[in-house]
Design an enzyme around this catalytic site. Sequence first.
Site: not given
Length: 146
Positions: A87, A90, A113
């Site tokens: 997830r 995702e 960064s």
Amino acid sequence: MDRKNATELIIQSIKTKKVKFQDLANAIGSSLIWTIHALHGQAALDEAAAKKIGEILSLTPELVESLQEIPLRSALQPTPSDPTLYRLTEMMQNYGPDIKAAINEMFGDGAMSGIDFKIGIERVESPNGARVKLVLDGKFLPFNKF
């Protein structure tokens, strides 16, 4: 000792001794996420912190030494199968381009960064169930024009 094998032994020691990552982070004066990151072999501890972790976990001198080695850092491999890692991947696949666009609109041509970086995690109670709050805090790095 191979860092991957050392990491597996260190994590096994944490499980066996039933020590919480937060307790280890508190013991060495570091954040929870950074401490977990280091114990998973993705950052090097200084000598004092490595010895303190070694003491708490009853690690061998070889394992304590491994905690101080500069790691070969790596990104996630192809799509992970663990639900939480999947997830998070995702989220970046879906929202990464949007986050990039917002960063570019707010700061200009550059990137956030991942080295000069902090991450925080909080549990937030909600009527619909507990929520996870992640805070990503990275320095803005402008792209140079030449």
